[in-house]
Structures are given as C-alpha cells and as structure tokens.
Design a protein around this motif. Structure first.
Motif, PDB file in Angstrom:
ATOM      1  N   VAL A 193     -19.254  21.569   7.008  1.00 10.47           N
ATOM      2  CA  VAL A 193     -19.971  21.757   8.269  1.00 10.47           C
ATOM      3  C   VAL A 193     -20.388  20.386   8.810  1.00 10.47           C
ATOM      4  O   VAL A 193     -20.921  19.552   8.075  1.00 10.47           O
ATOM      5  CB  VAL A 193     -21.226  22.643   8.082  1.00 10.47           C
ATOM      6  N   ASN A 194     -20.099  20.160  10.073  1.00  9.29           N
ATOM      7  CA  ASN A 194     -20.651  19.006  10.778  1.00  9.29           C
ATOM      8  C   ASN A 194     -21.616  19.510  11.827  1.00  9.29           C
ATOM      9  O   ASN A 194     -21.274  20.403  12.622  1.00  9.29           O
ATOM     10  CB  ASN A 194     -19.549  18.184  11.447  1.00  9.29           C
ATOM     11  N   THR A 195     -22.807  18.976  11.805  1.00  8.31           N
ATOM     12  CA  THR A 195     -23.796  19.362  12.789  1.00  8.31           C
ATOM     13  C   THR A 195     -24.115  18.179  13.686  1.00  8.31           C
ATOM     14  O   THR A 195     -23.403  17.166  13.664  1.00  8.31           O
ATOM     15  CB  THR A 195     -25.041  19.969  12.111  1.00  8.31           C
ATOM     16  N   HIS A 196     -25.226  18.261  14.459  1.00  4.41           N
ATOM     17  CA  HIS A 196     -25.331  17.374  15.612  1.00  4.41           C
ATOM     18  C   HIS A 196     -26.787  17.083  15.968  1.00  4.41           C
ATOM     19  O   HIS A 196     -27.290  17.505  16.993  1.00  4.41           O
ATOM     20  CB  HIS A 196     -24.592  18.065  16.775  1.00  4.41           C
ATOM     21  N   PHE A 197     -27.474  16.355  15.050  1.00  3.63           N
ATOM     22  CA  PHE A 197     -28.823  15.871  15.332  1.00  3.63           C
ATOM     23  C   PHE A 197     -28.715  14.561  16.111  1.00  3.63           C
ATOM     24  O   PHE A 197     -27.965  13.663  15.711  1.00  3.63           O
ATOM     25  CB  PHE A 197     -29.590  15.605  14.031  1.00  3.63           C
ATOM     26  N   ASN A 198     -29.478  14.427  17.185  1.00  3.40           N
ATOM     27  CA  ASN A 198     -29.493  13.190  17.972  1.00  3.40           C
ATOM     28  C   ASN A 198     -30.822  12.460  17.909  1.00  3.40           C
ATOM     29  O   ASN A 198     -30.904  11.303  18.329  1.00  3.40           O
ATOM     30  CB  ASN A 198     -29.193  13.489  19.450  1.00  3.40           C
ATOM     31  N   SER A 199     -31.866  13.128  17.431  1.00  3.65           N
ATOM     32  CA  SER A 199     -33.206  12.560  17.454  1.00  3.65           C
ATOM     33  C   SER A 199     -33.943  12.931  16.178  1.00  3.65           C
ATOM     34  O   SER A 199     -33.797  14.050  15.671  1.00  3.65           O
ATOM     35  CB  SER A 199     -33.977  13.087  18.668  1.00  3.65           C
ATOM     36  N   ALA A 200     -34.744  12.000  15.674  1.00  3.98           N
ATOM     37  CA  ALA A 200     -35.528  12.290  14.474  1.00  3.98           C
ATOM     38  C   ALA A 200     -36.516  13.423  14.710  1.00  3.98           C
ATOM     39  O   ALA A 200     -36.908  14.110  13.763  1.00  3.98           O
ATOM     40  CB  ALA A 200     -36.275  11.027  14.024  1.00  3.98           C
ATOM     41  N   ALA A 201     -36.896  13.668  15.969  1.00  3.59           N
ATOM     42  CA  ALA A 201     -37.809  14.766  16.281  1.00  3.59           C
ATOM     43  C   ALA A 201     -37.193  16.125  15.949  1.00  3.59           C
ATOM     44  O   ALA A 201     -37.914  17.109  15.761  1.00  3.59           O
ATOM     45  CB  ALA A 201     -38.208  14.723  17.755  1.00  3.59           C
ATOM     46  N   GLU A 202     -35.874  16.183  15.863  1.00  9.15           N
ATOM     47  CA  GLU A 202     -35.180  17.438  15.561  1.00  9.15           C
ATOM     48  C   GLU A 202     -35.154  17.750  14.069  1.00  9.15           C
ATOM     49  O   GLU A 202     -34.767  18.860  13.673  1.00  9.15           O
ATOM     50  CB  GLU A 202     -33.742  17.376  16.098  1.00  9.15           C
ATOM     51  N   LEU A 203     -35.573  16.805  13.232  1.00  3.08           N
ATOM     52  CA  LEU A 203     -35.517  16.978  11.784  1.00  3.08           C
ATOM     53  C   LEU A 203     -36.780  17.677  11.288  1.00  3.08           C
ATOM     54  O   LEU A 203     -37.641  17.101  10.637  1.00  3.08           O
ATOM     55  CB  LEU A 203     -35.339  15.618  11.107  1.00  3.08           C
ATOM     56  N   THR A 204     -36.871  18.961  11.607  1.00  6.73           N
ATOM     57  CA  THR A 204     -38.054  19.769  11.336  1.00  6.73           C
ATOM     58  C   THR A 204     -37.952  20.489   9.983  1.00  6.73           C
ATOM     59  O   THR A 204     -36.871  20.530   9.372  1.00  6.73           O
ATOM     60  CB  THR A 204     -38.212  20.831  12.430  1.00  6.73           C
ATOM     61  N   PRO A 205     -39.043  21.113   9.518  1.00 11.57           N
ATOM     62  CA  PRO A 205     -38.957  21.923   8.290  1.00 11.57           C
ATOM     63  C   PRO A 205     -37.945  23.058   8.424  1.00 11.57           C
ATOM     64  O   PRO A 205     -37.253  23.396   7.451  1.00 11.57           O
ATOM     65  CB  PRO A 205     -40.383  22.457   8.122  1.00 11.57           C
ATOM     66  N   GLU A 206     -37.844  23.664   9.617  1.00 13.30           N
ATOM     67  CA  GLU A 206     -36.862  24.738   9.817  1.00 13.30           C
ATOM     68  C   GLU A 206     -35.441  24.210   9.681  1.00 13.30           C
ATOM     69  O   GLU A 206     -34.580  24.842   9.051  1.00 13.30           O
ATOM     70  CB  GLU A 206     -37.046  25.371  11.204  1.00 13.30           C
ATOM     71  N   ALA A 207     -35.196  23.031  10.255  1.00 10.92           N
ATOM     72  CA  ALA A 207     -33.870  22.425  10.131  1.00 10.92           C
ATOM     73  C   ALA A 207     -33.578  22.086   8.675  1.00 10.92           C
ATOM     74  O   ALA A 207     -32.457  22.293   8.184  1.00 10.92           O
ATOM     75  CB  ALA A 207     -33.787  21.175  11.005  1.00 10.92           C
TER      76      ALA A 207
END
Length: 397
Positions: A245-259
């Motif tokens: 799987v390749n995913t697509h985070f662009n910002s550290a703000a997206e690195l949440t506990p849910e993620a």
C-alpha cells in the motif's frame, strides 16, 4: 464493520499530531462517536457546500465563493474527518490549502487537464501502461477527499467509472494477455472506497494471472478516512500477498492517532506501507515542514517513498513551486535525516518518473573522482578509471 477507534498508548506515541479527531468530529457534526467513525457514514456526508460545514467553523470569502464557482470545473468533496481535523488545527494552512476550494484555482494560465498524457498511454480504458513491466489501473472514481492538486481531475467529468464491471473485465483481459506485466498498481480515485467483496473479487481475479507478482494499492484513506482501514479489509489484503500500500500524507498535521491506528492495522497483517507526498506551496515547501513530515512517517513505520514535484494540472498555479526549491529541501535533508527517511524527489513525465537530485558530482581528475561533500567542500576519492568507457562520462577536470 466499523472502525473500532480506541487510541492506545502506542498509537498516541506514533502520532505527530496528538489531537484525537474522532470525539471532536462527533461533537461538531452532532452525531455519536460510533456513527462518526463509520466510513460509510463519512462518505454519505462528504462536505460539498459551505452549508454543510459545522456552524462555528471559520471559512474565508475566497473559500466560500469557490464551492459554487468551481463546481463545474472540479467539485469539492471533503470527509467529515478531514473537516474535523482542519477545525482542530484551524491555524494550520497546510490542511486547508490541500482540500478547501479557492478562487485562486481560476487563475492558471498554463495548467492542462492531462499533464501526463495518460489517455494516450491507455491501451484499454482506465489502464495506463507506460513502463514495460507494470501498469496503473484506475478502477475507482470516488475519493474520501478531492485534493485540489489532483492530476486526474479530468475523470471528474465522466460517470460510471467506479468499479465498472466492463472496465474491470477489459483490464483483467489485457493484463492476462501481456506476460511482461508483473506489477499492478490499483488506483483511481481511491480503490479502498468500495465494498470489501468488490476489493476481494478484484484481488482474486488478479491472483489467478500467473505472471502478476506484485499488487499495490494507492489510497489516501489512512490520511483522510482512517476508519476505512478495518480489520476485515486488512485480513482480505493479507490473503492475497504480496500486497503493498502506498498512501499520501503531505503534512505532519495529518499524522494523527487515528492515522497511526489505520497504519498499524495494515502492518499487523503484513502489508508494507509507503508514502508519496506532493511538494506544495504553503503546505510542505520548507525543510522544517518536510523534515517534520518525514520523521513523523518513520515514527509511524511508514517508509517515505516519493516526493512528487507538482504537475501542471489546471487550477493549481497557486500551489506550484520551482524545482530549485525542491532541490534545496532535498539537499538540506541529506545528512540531517536518517537515510531511509529521505524519499526520492521525482518529476513524473509522460514516459515515466525522472529523479531530481542535488548534483554532488564535480568531475574526474586523473585517478581521482571529485565530489562535493555535504559540508560543501570538495572531496577527491582515489578511483582509477582503468579501461572502463562510460556511457555517461563526467567532466574531466
């Protein structure tokens, strides 16, 4: 099956952004936590107009106007999860610039609809064959969020592309008939926005083709709809290994506990996860922002894979940056980040991805190969050429 979100100490530790989105989202959308964490509910309640936003959420005139002004060019669609994350991080523009429509999208003089000329490289509908041994197969049309820089906006104008039986049958037939194809990237749209049974049927058909070795998925669900990564989905993927799987985070703000929990679920079932970011103005176009993202990905056990230079897709002039800025960021990361935390910076072209790297080679001085060190000083490495004739000779000093 719903996403059972109960943030463990590990998920909190893996996350860069420690804010828990689910409870906040349930509150501002006035639903139960159980309902908010249903990916089906999330898709049914995508925000497509300003009226659907939570009452107290701040929105600019440029954003509000753009919802209607751009609906015939590239409509908005944002998961409630992503809206809640934006609301929690209201001073972080990195999220809004990716997802909220903006009237600046109308100010683009060079953007084109198909920058990679994928239509010209599609032997059958929705299957892109550029490299001899691998294909990108766009089986999906729906997405949890419609990223404003998407290079497949043109597909938004078409209907009936989402897991279309005729398109899938034609794709399977083409892949089965070409024994050179050993690597299939399933993309879209987002291929995880489908019933588990549809995903499993697709995997079963591909695994019946003897020469298909690697199957990859491109998905933004861990970022924008982590509730989609259920135990059941992960078990299905595990049955058909090797699956990547390749995913697509662009910002550290997206690195949440849910993620972090979504990624953890995939990893526990043996699914390696890589990340492909896009270099975007005002999102991640500095060393500090990009380094924070890459270090956060590694903490979450996601391998940084690519940083894409943004395509000249229409409506994205306000998000583009010079290549030189990307090279400066790559130069700064080398020596300051762990080696495997540094992805490859690439420019995608109609004939494939071209690596973009800071140039450290100075040339050859007799039996010495001369490079620029990370501290900027030259280094002469003893390296006799002997009788080798290079196809790409370096400058002779």
């Amino acid at each position: 099956m719903n996403f059972d979100f109960s943030p463990s100490a590990a998920h909190m530790r893996f996350a860069t952004n420690k804010k828990v989105v689910t409870e906040h989202g349930a509150k501002i959308f006035d639903v139960s936590v159980e309902r908010f964490s249903s990916w089906h509910w999330q898709m049914k309640h995508q925000v497509v107009s300003p009226e659907q936003l939570p009452k107290n959420m701040k929105i600019t005139f440029e954003e509000s106007s753009a919802f209607s002004l751009l609906k015939d060019k590239f409509h908005a669609g944002i998961s409630p999860y992503s809206i809640a994350l934006m609301d929690l991080c209201e001073n972080d523009e990195s999220l809004r610039r990716q997802l909220m429509p903006h009237i600046d999208e109308l100010k683009d003089t060079i953007g084109v609809s198909d920058p990679l000329q994928e239509v010209n490289n599609s032997p059958v509908k929705e299957l892109v064959h550029v490299y001899p041994h691998k294909v990108a197969w766009c089986v999906a049309q729906l997405c949890p969020v419609y990223c404003r820089y998407c290079f497949r906006k043109r597909r938004d104008e078409e209907v009936g592309l989402h897991f279309n039986k005729r398109i899938i049958a034609a794709g399977i037939e083409y892949i089965a008939s070409n024994k050179n194809i050993r690597d299939v990237l399933i993309t879209g749209g987002d291929p995880f926005i489908a019933h588990d049974s549809s995903i499993e049927n697709l995997l079963r058909s591909l695994r019946e083709i003897p020469h298909v070795d690697i199957i990859r998925f491109g998905t933004r669900t861990p970022v924008a709809l982590p509730y989609r990564i259920t135990e059941n989905l992960a078990k299905i993927l595990e049955k058909y290994h090797p699956i990547w799987v390749n995913t697509h985070f662009n910002s550290a703000a997206e690195l949440t506990p849910e993620a972090a929990q979504a990624i953890d679920t995939l990893l526990k079932h043996g699914v390696p996860v890589g990340n492909q970011s896009v270099l975007l103005k005002g999102v991640n176009d500095s060393f500090e922002e990009m380094a924070s993202l890459m270090q956060g990905l590694v903490r979450m056990r996601v391998r940084p894979y690519y940083i894409y230079h943004p395509q000249i897709v229409e409506g994205t002039a306000h998000l583009r940056v010079p290549v030189e800025k990307g090279l400066d960021i790559m130069r700064a990361m080398r020596g300051n980040l762990t080696g495997f935390a540094i992805p490859q910076y690439v420019l995608d072209t109609p004939s494939g991805k071209v690596p973009l790297s800071p140039q450290h080679v100075i040339g050859r001085r007799g039996d010495f190969f001369v490079v620029t060190q990370l501290n900027g000083l030259p280094w002469e490495e003893p390296n006799p050429l002997e009788n080798y004739v290079s196809l790409n000779p370096v400058p002779v000093l």
